[in-house]
Scaffold this motif. Sequence first.
Motif, mmCIF file in Angstrom:
data_model
loop_
_atom_site.group_PDB
_atom_site.id
_atom_site.type_symbol
_atom_site.label_atom_id
_atom_site.label_comp_id
_atom_site.label_asym_id
_atom_site.label_seq_id
_atom_site.Cartn_x
_atom_site.Cartn_y
_atom_site.Cartn_z
ATOM 1 N N ALA A 448 61.563 103.836 -19.848
ATOM 2 C CA ALA A 448 61.449 103.037 -21.079
ATOM 3 C C ALA A 448 62.345 101.811 -21.022
ATOM 4 O O ALA A 448 62.039 100.772 -21.620
ATOM 5 N N GLY A 449 63.462 101.918 -20.310
ATOM 6 C CA GLY A 449 64.324 100.765 -20.075
ATOM 7 C C GLY A 449 64.785 100.072 -21.339
ATOM 8 O O GLY A 449 65.249 100.707 -22.296
ATOM 9 N N VAL A 450 64.625 98.753 -21.370
ATOM 10 C CA VAL A 450 65.158 97.938 -22.453
ATOM 11 C C VAL A 450 64.515 98.265 -23.793
ATOM 12 O O VAL A 450 65.111 98.023 -24.858
ATOM 13 N N HIS A 451 63.313 98.826 -23.765
ATOM 14 C CA HIS A 451 62.629 99.145 -25.024
ATOM 15 C C HIS A 451 63.315 100.280 -25.781
ATOM 16 O O HIS A 451 63.033 100.498 -26.960
ATOM 17 N N LEU A 452 64.232 101.004 -25.110
ATOM 18 C CA LEU A 452 65.007 102.034 -25.806
ATOM 19 C C LEU A 452 65.997 101.432 -26.790
ATOM 20 O O LEU A 452 66.550 102.152 -27.630
ATOM 21 N N LEU A 453 66.235 100.129 -26.704
ATOM 22 C CA LEU A 453 67.149 99.496 -27.651
ATOM 23 C C LEU A 453 66.673 99.675 -29.089
ATOM 24 O O LEU A 453 67.490 99.741 -30.017
#
Length: 478
Positions: A448-453
Amino acid sequence: MTAPLPTVPPARTRRESSGGAGISESSGSAATSESSGSAGNSRHSRYTGSSDDATAADHASHGTIGLTLGSALYTAAVLGTGILLLPALAVQAAGPASIVAVIAVLLLSIPLAGTFAALASRHPDSGGVATYVRIALGPTAARMTGYWFFFGVCVGSPVVALLGAQYVVASITGPEWAVYVVALAILVVPFTANAIGLRLAGPLQLALTGALVLLVVGVVAVSAPAADPARLQPFLPHGWAGVGLAISLYVWAFAGWEAVTHIAGEFRNPKRTIPWATAIAVTVVGLAYLALQVVTVMVLGDRAGASSVPLLDLVDATLPGAGRVAVTVVAVIVAVGVLNAYAGAFAKLGASLGRDGDLPRWFAKGAETGGVPRRSLLLVAVLALVYLTAVWATGGGLQPFVLIHTSSMVSVYALGVIAALRLLPRWTAGWWMALVSAVLVVGLLVLAGVHLLVPVAFAVVALIVTAVKRHRSPVQRS
């Protein structure tokens, strides 16, 4: 996006049949109990004690859903509008290797679906994942789950409307701006219906999903003669990183395995019926998406990645004209049906969050059984309009919004499998599936990377709400 979407019904007060301490999951305890000490331990004992068999036996005699209807409902909860766009997005991300992504997510779904089936069959409760998280991990974690559902998964609402709108505009070769007008019109219908208290009946909602399954079968059958194995090369044009992105996208399609936990109490003999219904649903959904991805790659090839209406392009390969009309009609009907369930479920969720003090209490009206949560529905409509505007302002690309939706769902799954590890008896099949799921969900969180923000931001808000409640509680007690 699934139909119906996950919701967190009002949790119910339960007491030990053996005369032990009462276990309250009502709004009072949710609003005032912010610790996970002895209260949390007593909640845990509720779900690991000897009352499991008695609870299941009680539902075995009073439930009304058998294997056939249960399998259909579970399939309906998982198989949604993802087929309208995901095959194209996956090809764009991974090329022919998108087939590998579908297989990977399907294999991930087996232990994940098995975990929630084990929870549902042992502990039938309409609160679903939120109840399990509250019992195992406490009210703050449950609050995070509610926020992830309400604000994070809600990002999917304009995506569903735009999917239906893209098929309408493409079928009449209309201008690009018309997509947003049609999407707004598609959103108006279900929100209006829910505002006046109208719901699509269960059989009709199920018929809509049946139409979706028939659409998959029809598109695959019609387009298969145009398949060309040469389009499988090069197989990995974007490397394994592209496969990872396609996996993250396909979480949208396979999200919904937790849906059975909300209706588990309605099953006859849940310990036997739910595992079989789960197995049937996993098989049907997996085969549907796999078949569709294979024909998308082998019929459209690289063209699929540039298409916003891949099903229309598939039927055009062998059956232009009438095939386009049929696909468009079904796409719109399914989009409206999904959004109808979506609006009602999230309006109820918002009302329950208001009732529990996790949203302003003004939104709590309608949280009661049979109530129409119009205030919360208004908030859901505003969120949908804001997210639709965000899609337009960012150029109309749906991929980022799909990834925000899926990262929120993966976050919910993460807490769900942790709760399962605490609630399910150790060394049982369900516990082992939860353990495997926990490892696999960690992988999804990484992808998920940056979308977990986005879910991290909502988690921070939940922590702030907890701190405020704890600060105010001494004043309230005095």
